[in-house]
Design an enzyme around this catalytic site. Structure first.
Site, mmCIF file in Angstrom:
data_model
loop_
_atom_site.group_PDB
_atom_site.id
_atom_site.type_symbol
_atom_site.label_atom_id
_atom_site.label_comp_id
_atom_site.label_asym_id
_atom_site.label_seq_id
_atom_site.Cartn_x
_atom_site.Cartn_y
_atom_site.Cartn_z
ATOM 1 N N SER A 136 0.841 -1.206 0.000
ATOM 2 C CA SER A 136 0.000 0.000 0.000
ATOM 3 C C SER A 136 0.869 1.246 0.000
ATOM 4 O O SER A 136 1.807 1.358 0.790
ATOM 5 C CB SER A 136 -0.895 0.006 1.254
ATOM 6 O OG SER A 136 -0.122 -0.253 2.417
ATOM 7 N N ALA A 138 0.607 5.380 0.525
ATOM 8 C CA ALA A 138 -0.303 6.310 1.198
ATOM 9 C C ALA A 138 -1.161 7.090 0.221
ATOM 10 O O ALA A 138 -2.365 7.268 0.437
ATOM 11 C CB ALA A 138 0.502 7.263 2.077
ATOM 12 N N LYS A 189 11.046 -6.620 4.001
ATOM 13 C CA LYS A 189 10.918 -6.160 2.611
ATOM 14 C C LYS A 189 11.491 -4.763 2.424
ATOM 15 O O LYS A 189 11.931 -4.405 1.322
ATOM 16 C CB LYS A 189 9.457 -6.242 2.153
ATOM 17 C CG LYS A 189 8.480 -5.328 2.896
ATOM 18 C CD LYS A 189 8.361 -3.961 2.274
ATOM 19 C CE LYS A 189 7.505 -3.037 3.108
ATOM 20 N NZ LYS A 189 7.441 -1.665 2.550
ATOM 21 N N ASP A 242 3.777 -7.148 -0.532
ATOM 22 C CA ASP A 242 4.437 -5.895 -0.169
ATOM 23 C C ASP A 242 5.846 -5.827 -0.755
ATOM 24 O O ASP A 242 6.319 -4.765 -1.159
ATOM 25 C CB ASP A 242 4.492 -5.770 1.354
ATOM 26 C CG ASP A 242 4.446 -4.324 1.822
ATOM 27 O OD1 ASP A 242 4.395 -3.413 0.981
ATOM 28 O OD2 ASP A 242 4.460 -4.111 3.055
ATOM 29 N N THR A 246 7.123 -2.708 -3.205
ATOM 30 C CA THR A 246 8.174 -1.772 -2.804
ATOM 31 C C THR A 246 9.491 -2.009 -3.545
ATOM 32 O O THR A 246 10.370 -1.148 -3.506
ATOM 33 C CB THR A 246 8.433 -1.845 -1.284
ATOM 34 O OG1 THR A 246 8.650 -3.201 -0.906
ATOM 35 C CG2 THR A 246 7.264 -1.303 -0.512
ATOM 36 N N ARG A 253 9.800 4.757 -0.553
ATOM 37 C CA ARG A 253 10.922 5.526 -0.007
ATOM 38 C C ARG A 253 12.187 4.677 0.059
ATOM 39 O O ARG A 253 13.290 5.164 -0.173
ATOM 40 C CB ARG A 253 10.572 6.043 1.389
ATOM 41 C CG ARG A 253 9.463 7.081 1.399
ATOM 42 C CD ARG A 253 9.203 7.561 2.813
ATOM 43 N NE ARG A 253 8.145 8.565 2.857
ATOM 44 C CZ ARG A 253 7.775 9.201 3.959
ATOM 45 N NH1 ARG A 253 8.376 8.932 5.105
ATOM 46 N NH2 ARG A 253 6.805 10.094 3.923
ATOM 47 N N LEU A 275 11.921 9.743 5.696
ATOM 48 C CA LEU A 275 12.118 8.561 6.524
ATOM 49 C C LEU A 275 12.290 7.325 5.660
ATOM 50 O O LEU A 275 11.503 7.063 4.752
ATOM 51 C CB LEU A 275 10.911 8.365 7.448
ATOM 52 C CG LEU A 275 10.911 7.074 8.282
ATOM 53 C CD1 LEU A 275 11.991 7.133 9.352
ATOM 54 C CD2 LEU A 275 9.536 6.854 8.900
ATOM 55 N N GLU A 277 12.599 3.496 6.590
ATOM 56 C CA GLU A 277 12.593 2.496 7.657
ATOM 57 C C GLU A 277 13.632 1.400 7.419
ATOM 58 O O GLU A 277 14.231 0.871 8.352
ATOM 59 C CB GLU A 277 11.203 1.866 7.793
ATOM 60 C CG GLU A 277 10.122 2.790 8.331
ATOM 61 C CD GLU A 277 10.160 2.933 9.855
ATOM 62 O OE1 GLU A 277 11.217 2.677 10.468
ATOM 63 O OE2 GLU A 277 9.125 3.322 10.422
#
Length: 327
Positions: A136, A138, A189, A242, A246, A253, A275, A277
């Site tokens: 997902s 945002a 991931k 996911d 990504t 990101r 950011l 992660e």
């Protein structure tokens, strides 16, 4: 179990997007934001700095008072993984016993090696931990584009009730009881997505990208098995789904961070200050893999690059020089 009031802690892009979808689902939503400037912007402009063109739903109220947000029947914790502990410590004394706290952070705490629901249990033992994760972005969720994710809690009935409370025709949370599997998929991931960004940034081609995703998924599966995840969770939305998302889009990101690394930016410069992660997760993921003697060469290469122990070229060479073995 019904959840008519939901609070979202964190007014960044993902927090605001989840607040939007909860409001669309008919819930009364409180959006808590720590930063006073961003909170004021959200309240006054009724839009997000991070989601251009998205107007806040009328069912969302904005607050800087954590005590106000804590009154909700369910809480979505949408702060960075490394900030979760401080927010939860303050939240614990404000919520009613057994309030579901659903983390949406995809990471592992540095220094402790703890997953997000473990931190909920430690800092807010009166809460009921759960996790929301999956493929997902945002901006897609905020705009109401079709998205499917996983929501996990130890109690299947609770997971199903929470999924029903926040779901809509365009936002479909599938429920699960495999909390650990969902956490591992989301955290691992991100590290692999940095590697995918490196492949794209060095223009190594679509074949290399496909190989990276496939071998990266094998690493994720080995790690997940060692830490008790169910295989079906890792091959589902919060794992493989996911990972594919990504590892294949500059909207990620972590992927964009990897592209920047490949193009010569330092870890501090990469990602444009946003950011990432995966950069926080890489070293702790590697430490945890070593503790269980899990082989994760791609994650290890990324951790070494971030730590300054390998250059991008050396990392690529190291991976290409690995012995060919049975798949």
């Amino acid at each position: 179990m019904t959840f008519d009031t939901i609070s979202v802690l964190g007014g960044g892009a993902w927090g605001t997007a989840l607040a939007e979808t909860c409001a669309r689902a008919g819930r009364s939503v409180t959006l808590w934001e720590f930063d006073p400037g961003n909170a004021a912007y959200l309240a006054e402009k009724r839009e997000s700095r991070f989601l251009p063109g998205v107007t806040l739903h009328d069912g969302i109220s904005v607050t800087r008072g954590l005590a106000t947000a804590a009154k909700a029947q369910a809480i979505l914790l949408v702060v960075p993984a490394q900030a979760a502990r401080s927010v939860l410590t303050e939240l614990a004394g404000l919520i009613a016993d057994e309030t579901p706290v659903v983390t949406a952070a995809k990471g592992i705490e540095r220094g402790t090696g703890k997953f997000m629901t473990e931190i909920i249990g430690e800092c807010a033992p009166n809460a009921t931990p759960a996790i929301l994760s999956g493929p997902s972005f945002a901006v897609d969720v905020a705009r109401g584009l079709p998205t499917a994710v996983t929501l996990a809690a130890h109690d299947t009935a609770l997971a199903a009730a929470l999924a029903k409370a926040i779901g809509s025709p365009t936002f479909r949370p599938y429920h699960s009881s495999d909390i650990r599997g969902v956490e591992i998929g989301g955290a691992a991931k991100n590290v692999l997505a940095i590697a995918a960004g490196v492949v794209a940034g060095r223009k190594l081609g679509a074949s290399a990208a496909a190989a990276l995703i496939t071998r990266g998924f094998a690493e994720l599966m080995r790690f997940g098995k060692a830490y008790g995840a169910k295989p079906e969770t890792l091959t589902g939305l919060s794992g493989l789904g996911d990972l594919v998302l990504t590892c294949s889009s500059p909207q990620s990101r972590n992927y964009s961070f990897g592209v920047d690394l490949a193009q010569g930016k330092s870890p501090r410069e990469a990602g444009g200050g946003k950011l990432c992660e995966g950069a926080f997760t890489a070293p702790v993921l590697l430490d945890m893999a070593r503790a269980k003697t899990v082989e994760m060469p791609i994650a290890a290469a990324i951790a070494a690059v971030l730590d300054g122990k390998l250059t991008i070229d050396a990392a690529i060479e190291t991976l290409l020089a690995r012995p060919v073995g049975e798949e």
